[in-house]
Design a protein around this motif. Structure first.
Motif, PDB file in Angstrom:
ATOM      1  N   UNK A 176       0.815  -1.221   0.000  1.00 35.78           N
ATOM      2  CA  UNK A 176       0.000   0.000   0.000  1.00 35.78           C
ATOM      3  C   UNK A 176       0.845   1.266   0.000  1.00 35.78           C
ATOM      4  N   UNK A 177       2.149   1.104  -0.098  1.00 35.06           N
ATOM      5  CA  UNK A 177       3.041   2.248  -0.134  1.00 35.06           C
ATOM      6  C   UNK A 177       3.353   2.838   1.225  1.00 35.06           C
ATOM      7  N   UNK A 178       2.941   2.182   2.289  1.00 28.00           N
ATOM      8  CA  UNK A 178       3.166   2.715   3.631  1.00 28.00           C
ATOM      9  C   UNK A 178       4.536   2.309   4.166  1.00 28.00           C
ATOM     10  N   UNK A 179       5.238   3.281   4.711  1.00 30.57           N
ATOM     11  CA  UNK A 179       6.468   2.984   5.443  1.00 30.57           C
ATOM     12  C   UNK A 179       6.107   2.731   6.905  1.00 30.57           C
ATOM     13  N   UNK A 180       7.115   2.386   7.696  1.00 33.11           N
ATOM     14  CA  UNK A 180       6.875   2.180   9.122  1.00 33.11           C
ATOM     15  C   UNK A 180       6.384   3.466   9.778  1.00 33.11           C
ATOM     16  N   UNK A 181       6.846   4.632   9.281  1.00 33.11           N
ATOM     17  CA  UNK A 181       6.396   5.901   9.849  1.00 33.11           C
ATOM     18  C   UNK A 181       4.915   6.131   9.564  1.00 33.11           C
ATOM     19  N   UNK A 182       4.469   5.816   8.365  1.00 33.86           N
ATOM     20  CA  UNK A 182       3.039   5.915   8.060  1.00 33.86           C
ATOM     21  C   UNK A 182       2.214   5.098   9.056  1.00 33.86           C
ATOM     22  N   UNK A 183       2.653   3.873   9.292  1.00 33.79           N
ATOM     23  CA  UNK A 183       1.884   2.989  10.167  1.00 33.79           C
ATOM     24  C   UNK A 183       1.920   3.454  11.613  1.00 33.79           C
ATOM     25  N   UNK A 184       3.052   3.995  12.054  1.00 30.35           N
ATOM     26  CA  UNK A 184       3.150   4.501  13.429  1.00 30.35           C
ATOM     27  C   UNK A 184       2.210   5.680  13.641  1.00 30.35           C
ATOM     28  N   UNK A 185       2.142   6.581  12.642  1.00 30.58           N
ATOM     29  CA  UNK A 185       1.219   7.717  12.749  1.00 30.58           C
ATOM     30  C   UNK A 185      -0.221   7.231  12.694  1.00 30.58           C
ATOM     31  N   UNK A 210       2.272   7.278   0.068  1.00 35.67           N
ATOM     32  CA  UNK A 210       1.769   5.933  -0.188  1.00 35.67           C
ATOM     33  C   UNK A 210       0.941   5.923  -1.462  1.00 35.67           C
ATOM     34  N   UNK A 211       0.253   4.827  -1.729  1.00 30.93           N
ATOM     35  CA  UNK A 211      -0.500   4.716  -2.979  1.00 30.93           C
ATOM     36  C   UNK A 211      -1.659   5.694  -3.024  1.00 30.93           C
ATOM     37  N   UNK A 212      -2.090   6.221  -1.889  1.00 30.15           N
ATOM     38  CA  UNK A 212      -3.144   7.237  -1.849  1.00 30.15           C
ATOM     39  C   UNK A 212      -2.596   8.652  -1.965  1.00 30.15           C
ATOM     40  N   UNK A 213      -1.277   8.783  -2.118  1.00 33.87           N
ATOM     41  CA  UNK A 213      -0.660  10.087  -2.217  1.00 33.87           C
ATOM     42  C   UNK A 213      -0.528  10.801  -0.890  1.00 33.87           C
ATOM     43  N   UNK A 214      -0.552  10.061   0.213  1.00 31.49           N
ATOM     44  CA  UNK A 214      -0.504  10.657   1.538  1.00 31.49           C
ATOM     45  C   UNK A 214       0.883  10.521   2.152  1.00 31.49           C
ATOM     46  N   UNK A 215       1.332  11.572   2.781  1.00 28.36           N
ATOM     47  CA  UNK A 215       2.540  11.516   3.602  1.00 28.36           C
ATOM     48  C   UNK A 215       2.132  11.240   5.046  1.00 28.36           C
ATOM     49  N   UNK A 216       3.135  11.131   5.900  1.00 27.81           N
ATOM     50  CA  UNK A 216       2.843  10.914   7.322  1.00 27.81           C
ATOM     51  C   UNK A 216       2.073  12.097   7.913  1.00 27.81           C
ATOM     52  N   UNK A 217       2.359  13.297   7.437  1.00 31.69           N
ATOM     53  CA  UNK A 217       1.660  14.475   7.947  1.00 31.69           C
ATOM     54  C   UNK A 217       0.184  14.452   7.555  1.00 31.69           C
ATOM     55  N   UNK A 218      -0.114  14.002   6.344  1.00 28.13           N
ATOM     56  CA  UNK A 218      -1.509  13.891   5.930  1.00 28.13           C
ATOM     57  C   UNK A 218      -2.272  12.918   6.828  1.00 28.13           C
ATOM     58  N   UNK A 219      -1.628  11.816   7.136  1.00 26.63           N
ATOM     59  CA  UNK A 219      -2.289  10.829   8.004  1.00 26.63           C
ATOM     60  C   UNK A 219      -2.510  11.407   9.396  1.00 26.63           C
ATOM     61  N   UNK A 220      -1.537  12.185   9.899  1.00 29.58           N
ATOM     62  CA  UNK A 220      -1.689  12.785  11.225  1.00 29.58           C
ATOM     63  C   UNK A 220      -2.865  13.763  11.256  1.00 29.58           C
TER      64      UNK A 220
END
Length: 791
Positions: free
Chosen positions: A496-505, A528-538
């Motif tokens: 899904x294009x997520x790194x460990x940081x994506x998942x932690x957030x 990720x595949x949705x075009x989101x960075x860790x900040x977007x997820x936060x």
């Protein structure tokens, strides 16, 4: 009593070749009541019974509609009692009455005869309880209808509730001379019972082995072998067992015959032989005896729980060695349930047994169970149970004997490292399993021996670091972020294009985020595949409705923003629409928000009213009391004019005013007369003033105690002044701990000057003023008022 007659018709060819018999009328006589029994017996004695069929039945018995659908015949209580107690004379009387009468020494006991008469005279006779009448007669002929008129074969067809025959019962309950004679008596009338299975598929041999009756086992196997081979086989077995404790492969095999082998290898419904039962009770001599009869017995079953697997599971390692030593050419089954083999359970039980199994069969390491898990997967999942809340108190784990799991892992890896690269059915490698249970030391061992194993991915494209973040194993995440050799996996992305940081957030885990955020090798702006960075997820993790604005999601967002983390590749208007869709702000969000407001109002209003009531009462019951009316300024507080008293009154006033404002705000927030935005404002301000009133109340309490105790007990007063502020500290402790945990990461990302010189001083000053301005005002005004009085 009724009778009928008719002509006799020819039957089988044997009847056709028989000598001619003059035609006779066949008679059928039925006794339906107790009064007809004696009459029927007299008729049988007087008339020719050669062509007579006698049927005796109780008058209240209803015949079954279909013989095929009828349940099994229940075992007669006398037969059950005799078999359970080893009463071979009673069994002989029931099954072979002629022999019992011919030999006076075989005459059953008086107790047996009393029980027999009780059953045949109409008394209650139930399984396991035989009533004894007040007096018994030695004439057992009279009234003995049930057990004596039934043939031995019919009696032996009866079974217990568990489906046990009389031979099952004898084999279970004893091993002495009398029980062995019972076996002879039963098998003389029905040898087929040796092979009959109960409801669970157990033969009498299973029952004897389960009870540890080795003499009974010998007896049953001997009867299965047959008289021609029994004596020779038993002599060979006894010589083999006494010659050496550990039989070699050169020990001559005993010829027990085809029937004996089939009997020994009969399996019950659980696919277990009698050898399994001997292993389950830990009866090593019985295990040796069964293997001496059949040296290939440990090969069965070839699928399911093998004897070797069971012995290791029960930690009967000496029996496991015996199975290997006495098996023909050391060939035996290693299988276990659900596709496992003996090594799967050995890695969870014993290091030494693991080493021994690897010496016996090295192919076990590559075999997977039904889930594709190899023994190395199992060894990797071994962990300390107290880490997962299994024990009610962590100190209990101190009394456990530590399992040397690293020795097990070392043994498996040294024998064959290939299983480390063998996935299970969902693509998880042993290193993923270790990460899922938080076994940091196991991962360190894997990475040290095989560095490339750190980059293994499962079917979802996850590394062990992704798994550790998803399972919230913070120790594994800290290890991976602190190991420079693992920097190359920190930014790996899953399917899904997520790194460990994506998942932690996404998980809103503050500790794991800090570990990843502190490592400068971790990229903040990968999408990720949705075009989101860790900040977007936060941003998406911050609720759009009413929430606590000092939570983990807010802290993560502030940290990413302060260090220059960027948004993804999505248009901002599309991002906002997606944000609203996620939280369903339009309809469901408001409904949820209003529901939360109602619940919060009901909880908080109790505390607000309580504080207002207490502070109102303290105003008219001040510390130190009042001046008497006959003195100047009568009715005024005695401590008025002191610095502590002035500060006390101001703090108490702030507590009363803030709690009252909170009460009014909660009333408004719970009222449907106001719109959603107004209700949100009122409950937010009510929460703030509620928290402020608690702080002011603690200050007022501390000052009041200090005024009363300071003149007479200064040390106690000092202790109270130190302990009381703990309430205020506790209320803000989590907030400060989160920023303290972020400090190292912010120093690495934003620099020490910005973090320690600008950011943290600003946070400390602004937070102190915002939270404690009533306290600051209280002590400032008290000092100013005292100074103005002196002027």
């Amino acid at each position: 009593m009724a009778s009928s007659s008719g002509e006799r018709h020819s039957g089988s060819p044997m009847e056709a070749n028989a000598p001619a018999v003059p035609p006779m009328d066949a008679k059928l006589m039925v006794a339906t009541g107790r009064g007809d029994c004696q009459q029927l017996k007299d008729v049988v004695n007087k008339e020719d019974a050669g062509m007579m069929v006698v049927v005796m039945a109780s008058s209240n018995t209803r015949p079954s509609v279909s013989a095929a659908a009828s349940p099994p015949v229940a075992m007669h209580p006398l037969l059950h009692a005799s078999a359970s107690s080893g009463d071979w004379k009673g069994l002989t009387f029931l099954l072979n009455r002629e022999e019992s009468q011919a030999d006076p020494t075989n005459k059953p006991s008086q107790e047996f005869l009393k029980s027999l008469q009780a059953c045949t005279s109409g008394g209650n006779c139930t399984n396991g309880r035989l009533p004894t009448p007040p007096q018994a007669s030695n004439d057992i002929e009279e009234g003995a209808n049930m057990p004596l008129l039934l043939s031995p074969e019919s009696l032996l067809e009866g079974v217990t509730i568990e489906g046990d025959t009389a031979l099952h019962v004898v084999a279970t309950h004893g091993d002495g001379h009398n029980f062995l004679k019972c076996v002879d008596t039963i098998c003389a009338k029905g040898k087929h019972l040796m092979f009959k299975q109960n409801n669970k598929g157990d033969t009498p041999l299973h029952c004897a082995a389960r009870a540890g009756n080795h003499e009974m086992v010998d007896k049953l196997i001997g009867l299965a072998i047959g008289p021609s081979r029994r004596e020779e086989s038993v002599d060979k077995i006894e010589n083999d067992l006494h010659r050496s404790e550990n039989l070699s492969t050169e020990t001559p095999l005993n010829d027990v015959g085809r029937m004996g082998v089939e009997y020994l290898r009969m399996e019950n419904d659980s696919k277990e032989t009698a050898l399994h039962e001997a292993i389950r009770i830990g009866h090593s001599p019985l295990v040796k005896k069964l293997l001496a009869y059949d040296s290939e017995l440990a090969r069965f079953p070839q699928e399911g729980t093998s004897p070797l697997y069971l012995s290791i599971l029960l930690e009967q390692f000496d029996i496991a060695q015996t199975l290997y030593d006495q098996s023909k050419q050391h060939i035996l089954s290693y299988s276990g349930p659900t596709g496992q083999n003996a090594l799967h359970v050995a890695v969870l039980r014993s290091t030494e047994m693991t080493k021994v199994l690897l010496e016996w069969n090295k192919n076990l390491t590559m075999q997977g169970d039904k889930n594709g898990s190899t023994p190395l997967h199992f060894a990797s999942s071994r962990t300390i149970l107290s880490n997962h809340g299994v024990y009610p108190h962590p100190c209990i784990s101190c009394f456990r004997v530590p399992f040397p799991r690293f020795k097990v892992l070392t043994e498996v890896l040294e024998d064959n490292g290939a299983p480390l690269y063998q996935p299970d059915n969902v693509g998880m490698f042993p290193i993923h399993v270790a990460a899922a249970v938080g076994e940091k030391q196991t991962i360190k061992l894997f990475v040290k021996r095989y560095p490339s194993s750190a980059g293994l991915r499962d079917k979802q494209g996850r590394t062990f670091l992704h798994v550790a973040v998803e399972k919230k194993k913070e120790n594994v995440v800290r290890y991976a972020c602190g190991n420079r050799s693992l920097a190359w996996i920190l930014n790996m992305q899953d399917n899904n294009g997520n790194t460990a940081l994506h998942l932690a957030v996404e998980a809103k885990n503050h500790s794991m985020f800090c570990s990843l955020f502190q490592n400068r090798q971790v990229q903040l702006n990968l999408v990720n595949v949705k075009g989101q960075t860790a900040r977007d997820i936060s941003v998406n993790k911050i609720p759009a409705i009413l929430h606590y604005n000092q939570g983990t999601a807010n802290n993560i967002f502030y940290a990413l923003t302060l260090t220059g983390a960027m948004n993804g590749t999505c248009r901002w208007d599309h991002f906002l629409k997606n944000y609203k869709d996620i939280h369903q702000v339009a309809i469901d969000g408001k409904r949820t928000d209003l529901k939360n407001m109602t619940e919060a109002t009901q909880t908080m209003v109790v505390g607000a009213v309580l504080i207002a009531t207490v502070t109102f009462g303290v105003t008219f019951a001040v510390p130190g009391g009042y001046i008497a009316d006959d003195h100047p300024h009568g009715g005024t507080p005695t401590l008025a004019g002191r610095y502590a008293f002035d500060a006390f009154m101001v703090a108490n006033t702030f507590a009363f005013v803030c709690s009252t404002i909170a009460t009014v705000g909660l009333m408004y927030s719970g009222s449907p007369m106001f719109n959603h935005k107004s209700r949100t404002f009122y409950i937010s301000t009510a929460f703030y003033f509620m928290r402020t009133s608690i702080t002011c109340m603690i200050v007022a309490f501390t000052l009041g105690v200090h005024m009363v105790l300071a003149p007479v007990a200064p040390r106690t007063s000092f202790v109270v002044c130190v302990i009381s502020p703990l309430v205020v500290v506790w209320c803000k402790m989590k907030y400060w701990l989160k920023w303290l945990a972020l400090a190292p990461s912010l120093c690495v990302r934003a620099g020490y000057i910005f973090t320690l010189g600008l950011l943290f001083p600003f946070i400390i000053v602004s937070s102190t003023i915002f939270e404690y301005w009533p306290v600051i005002f209280t002590f400032t005004w008290a000092a100013f008022g005292r100074r103005a009085t002196h002027l």
